[in-house]
Design a protein around this motif. Structure first.
Motif, PDB file in Angstrom:
ATOM      1  N   LEU A   1      56.420 -18.663 -47.583  1.00 52.96           N
ATOM      2  CA  LEU A   1      56.527 -20.107 -47.443  1.00 52.96           C
ATOM      3  C   LEU A   1      57.762 -20.556 -48.214  1.00 52.96           C
ATOM      4  O   LEU A   1      57.938 -20.188 -49.377  1.00 52.96           O
ATOM      5  CB  LEU A   1      55.260 -20.786 -47.986  1.00 52.96           C
ATOM      6  CG  LEU A   1      55.129 -22.312 -47.858  1.00 52.96           C
ATOM      7  CD1 LEU A   1      53.645 -22.685 -47.804  1.00 52.96           C
ATOM      8  CD2 LEU A   1      55.781 -23.039 -49.021  1.00 52.96           C
TER       9      LEU A   1
ATOM     10  N   ARG B   1      54.379 -27.387 -59.468  1.00 52.95           N
ATOM     11  CA  ARG B   1      53.534 -26.515 -58.646  1.00 52.95           C
ATOM     12  C   ARG B   1      52.515 -25.784 -59.519  1.00 52.95           C
ATOM     13  O   ARG B   1      51.335 -25.677 -59.172  1.00 52.95           O
ATOM     14  CB  ARG B   1      54.406 -25.492 -57.920  1.00 52.95           C
ATOM     15  CG  ARG B   1      55.286 -26.079 -56.837  1.00 52.95           C
ATOM     16  CD  ARG B   1      54.487 -26.415 -55.602  1.00 52.95           C
ATOM     17  NE  ARG B   1      55.351 -26.970 -54.576  1.00 52.95           N
ATOM     18  CZ  ARG B   1      55.097 -28.076 -53.904  1.00 52.95           C
ATOM     19  NH1 ARG B   1      54.004 -28.768 -54.148  1.00 52.95           N
ATOM     20  NH2 ARG B   1      55.919 -28.503 -52.965  1.00 52.95           N
TER      21      ARG B   1
ATOM     22  N   ILE C   1      48.954 -16.404 -56.089  1.00 59.58           N
ATOM     23  CA  ILE C   1      50.104 -17.160 -55.602  1.00 59.58           C
ATOM     24  C   ILE C   1      51.284 -16.745 -56.476  1.00 59.58           C
ATOM     25  O   ILE C   1      51.218 -16.849 -57.707  1.00 59.58           O
ATOM     26  CB  ILE C   1      49.886 -18.677 -55.689  1.00 59.58           C
ATOM     27  CG1 ILE C   1      48.735 -19.116 -54.775  1.00 59.58           C
ATOM     28  CG2 ILE C   1      51.171 -19.423 -55.323  1.00 59.58           C
ATOM     29  CD1 ILE C   1      48.414 -20.600 -54.863  1.00 59.58           C
TER      30      ILE C   1
ATOM     31  N   TRP D   1      55.631 -17.802 -52.509  1.00 58.84           N
ATOM     32  CA  TRP D   1      56.107 -19.159 -52.280  1.00 58.84           C
ATOM     33  C   TRP D   1      57.474 -19.321 -52.934  1.00 58.84           C
ATOM     34  O   TRP D   1      57.619 -19.154 -54.140  1.00 58.84           O
ATOM     35  CB  TRP D   1      55.103 -20.122 -52.894  1.00 58.84           C
ATOM     36  CG  TRP D   1      55.230 -21.568 -52.524  1.00 58.84           C
ATOM     37  CD1 TRP D   1      56.325 -22.209 -52.067  1.00 58.84           C
ATOM     38  CD2 TRP D   1      54.188 -22.540 -52.582  1.00 58.84           C
ATOM     39  NE1 TRP D   1      56.055 -23.536 -51.849  1.00 58.84           N
ATOM     40  CE2 TRP D   1      54.736 -23.763 -52.149  1.00 58.84           C
ATOM     41  CE3 TRP D   1      52.841 -22.496 -52.961  1.00 58.84           C
ATOM     42  CZ2 TRP D   1      53.994 -24.947 -52.095  1.00 58.84           C
ATOM     43  CZ3 TRP D   1      52.102 -23.666 -52.911  1.00 58.84           C
ATOM     44  CH2 TRP D   1      52.663 -24.873 -52.483  1.00 58.84           C
TER      45      TRP D   1
END
Length: 732
Positions: A283, A90, A262, A68
């Motif tokens: 992403l 995040r 992640i 990400w």
């Protein structure tokens, strides 16, 4: 004002999170404009829904790593510190408890992973909130989440102990005590004063290990979080690799995370299309130019190197510039140019596995009018500027090419769909050039008035460099790359601390350069959108130049010059043309991204500027510092908090204070709407449009993308199982 963060005293990154002028002129605040809340639902619905390729968990494969893109490796993992940013948020969302989160309409809902219930159980003699915690909720070290953690966070953020380097304490300073309830899973929070926005507290909640001592708070949680309580935990922060690695939390009691990992990877905005192509990320928020490039890849990109005959260098160069290959490479020699085109075409082929998911950010772009000095210190001039603008045209300029609803924002304090939203723009009036001219004439600005010739060594008002030397340096390059809508969302990432107070919210969404929410959205520019620094904007059918006391009515429009500023440039050019028709001359001055916010917006070195605010689910708390009347300090300076337009009134302050103190939700909404009408009438800032949210996403990545208002559900993200299909998004 985004729930994930924005600049000024940055608003709270996980929620959305203050002016100095005389009282409003008589007649401005007519009763119909301040009616507030009634039986009609003025909030409406969000203008755009989520676009995340939602699928049931059963269709999501187990395992995999989601890469990400973020702007930078977070400087701290503590969201309550001044240099927290969107990356900090995040991480906190994925690894820490939040008692409440936001739904798709931007409203707060209890988070069942941590709460069975939370409600006000007493109002007299004190407000008492009782939290009943999920019986399975534990920290990663096995200890139950409980009153000790709530109490430690309150003591750290209450503002009573200056050894804690906190960026904000709003709400926590109203708590009188925190106690264990009838059992270990109950927490009683007693307030010394009524607090409407109590749901904003303890989201995120840090363990007492972080909040228990100043050293642990100030330094211990900057680079590591050893104790967490979410579907993921922090595995490592690798500054060399520009990564934050989150892995599954084995002690997570909720639905297990689908992903193994992640990885938040720092990628500059102008490199994100390439990163999506080569697989460095799956992403990434992208600019309109990159979104267009991804769409072009899906349709197929013509190859100028193929075909019969030899294509001239001139034609290749023209093709390369039109497709964004890169100005330096496009102007290089034939061999370098051909290699650059080949590389671009290879990337286009790889981008066929990527798509753009789009929505509207929980943030809006505004025109800020500095009311501290000069012509804009007169409320009549500010209101004339507001009446000169065609806000519908400006919204269409930015949003229509992206296929998003082009509806002007009607409130400073909420966005469509949120409970407090109501269009109060009629408090300043619709676009009305004649009415604007009448206001200017009343203020003494008349067409064709004599203008004193400048003496040798003096600069004309509004000319290049006028007042530019106060702080910062102007950008020397005449071009900007990218298509960001002013990546200035206040609070999104400007954590400089300038002009902030103890209530400042950290984590404001991107604050670097045109990425301060004070950050502007990302949109592609139009041909000719850029004006070199100090260039007066062109006019369409201009009126006679307005003047007063021998001085022309000239305003300095300050903009950032870095990558991604084309949309702001386009909007500023259009605004300048609208003002020119009234006889108001504007001069666009471009400054470096690094100095734009700190040296110009926060310091008041501008007349007009464009930047963004995130929306808040708690406007009474989070927006008061943005619109509060500036207060003189003991040292002779003026404390503006986050009110960078320096326009404020006692009435607005009182309405915020009343809204913060009522426990009647309908009354709070009514008071917020009344405050917004007065903010409109004061004319310090003019909301324009909701910022677009464009996200480049690997096509098989599901339950992720353009989240809109809603807090992401990290445990549901993952890659589609082989053979499964994604239903078409309602937004496409």
């Amino acid at each position: 004002m985004s729930h994930d963060g924005v600049v000024a005293r940055s608003r709270h990154p996980q929620r959305s999170v203050m002016r100095s002028v005389a009282f409003l002129t008589a007649g401005v605040l007519a009763v119909p404009l301040l009616a507030g809340c009634d039986s009609e639902d003025k909030a409406g619905k969000p203008l755009a829904g989520q676009d995340i390729a939602p699928v049931a968990r059963g269709l999501v494969a187990d395992g995999g790593t989601l890469k990400w893109a973020v702007d930078a490796v977070p400087a701290t993992l503590n969201t309550f510190q001044a240099d927290a940013d969107a990356g900090t948020t995040r991480v906190a969302q994925a690894v820490l408890p939040s008692m409440f989160r936001l739904d798709a309409t931007g409203r707060t809902v209890a988070n069942p992973a941590y709460l069975e219930s939370a409600k006000v159980i007493e109002t007299e003699p004190r407000q008492v909130v009782l939290y009943k915690l999920n019986q399975q909720a534990v920290w990663s070290d096995g200890r139950e989440i409980g009153a000790a953690d709530f109490a430690a966070q309150w003591r750290a953020l209450s503002g009573r102990n200056s050894a804690y380097w906190t960026a904000r304490n709003a709400g926590y300073d109203r708590i009188e005590k925190i106690e264990r309830g009838a059992n270990d899973l109950q927490v009683r929070v007693t307030f010394s004063r009524p607090y409407a926005d109590w749901r904003s507290l303890f989201s995120p909640l840090y363990p007492k290990d972080v909040m228990g001592t100043p050293d642990a708070f100030n330094d211990g949680a900057r680079r590591k979080l050893t104790v967490t309580a979410g579907p993921f935990k922090v595995d490592k922060v690798d500054t060399a690799a520009k990564d934050v690695v989150l892995t599954r939390n084995p002690r997570w009691w909720g639905r297990p995370a689908k992903l193994n990992e992640i990885v938040l990877h720092a990628v500059p905005h102008d490199q994100r299309a390439v990163a999506l192509a080569d697989g460095s990320v799956d992403l990434a928020d992208v600019d309109p130019a990159d979104a267009e490039r991804i769409g072009l890849a899906a349709r197929g990109t013509a190859n100028p190197l193929q075909g019969s005959g030899r294509t001239s260098v001139t034609k290749l160069r023209s093709w390369a510039l039109a497709h964004g290959v890169g100005s330096d490479q496009a102007r290089a020699g034939q061999t370098t140019l051909r290699r650059a085109i080949t590389r671009y075409l290879d990337e286009q082929q790889q981008l066929r596995g990527v798509e753009v998911r789009k929505s509207l950010e929980p943030a809006y772009t505004q025109l800020a009018l500095n009311g501290s000095e000069g012509p804009l210190a007169d409320e009549r001039v500010r209101r004339a500027v507001a009446r000169a603008l065609d806000r519908k045209e400006l919204a269409r300029l930015v949003l229509t090419p992206l296929g998003l609803p082009a509806v002007p924002v009607g409130s400073h304090l909420a966005l469509a769909g949120q409970p407090a939203y109501a269009d109060s723009s009629d408090a300043v009036g619709d676009q009305d050039p004649k009415g604007a001219q009448a206001l200017l004439a009343e203020a003494g600005w008349v067409p064709g008035g004599p203008v004193k010739e400048e003496k040798k060594g003096e600069k004309a008002a509004g000319s290049e460099g006028d007042r530019a030397g106060k702080k910062g340096q102007e950008e020397k390059e005449d071009k900007s790359d990218g298509g960001d809508d002013g990546a200035y969302i206040v609070g999104e990432d400007d954590k400089s601390g300038d002009g902030t107070s103890g209530d400042d919210k950290s984590g404001g969404r991107d604050d670097g350069g045109d990425r301060h929410i004070a950050q502007e959205g990302k949109h592609g520019g139009v041909p000719g959108a850029y004006a070199p620094k100090g260039t007066a904007a062109p006019a369409a059918a201009p009126a006679g130049l307005l003047a007063k006391d021998g001085k022309a009515l000239a305003l300095r429009f300050v903009l950032p010059s870095g990558a991604g500023s084309e949309t702001l440039n386009s909007v500023a050019e259009r605004i300048s043309a609208m003002l020119e028709r009234l006889g108001i001359r504007t001069t666009i001055t471009k400054v470096s991204d690094e100095s734009y916010f700190k040296d110009h917006i926060a310091s008041g070195d501008y007349d007009l500027a464009l930047y963004s605010w995130p929306s808040s689910a708690f406007p009474a708390t989070d927006d008061r510092p943005v619109y509060a009347k500036p207060v003189p300090a003991a040292d002779g300076s003026v404390n503006v908090e986050q009110n960078y337009t320096r326009v404020g009134t006692d009435q607005v302050d009182q309405l915020f204070d009343q809204a913060m103190a009522t426990l009647d939700e309908d009354e709070e909404v009514s008071l917020i709407r009344k405050a917004d009408a007065r903010i409109w009438a004061a004319g310090g800032s003019i909301p324009l449009y909701q910022r677009p949210q464009l996200v480049g996403v690997r096509k098989n990545l599901v339950n992720a993308g353009a989240f809109g208002f809603q807090t992401p559900v990290y445990e549901d993200m993952g890659f589609l199982k082989k053979g499964a299909r994604i239903s078409p998004s309602p937004t496409k």
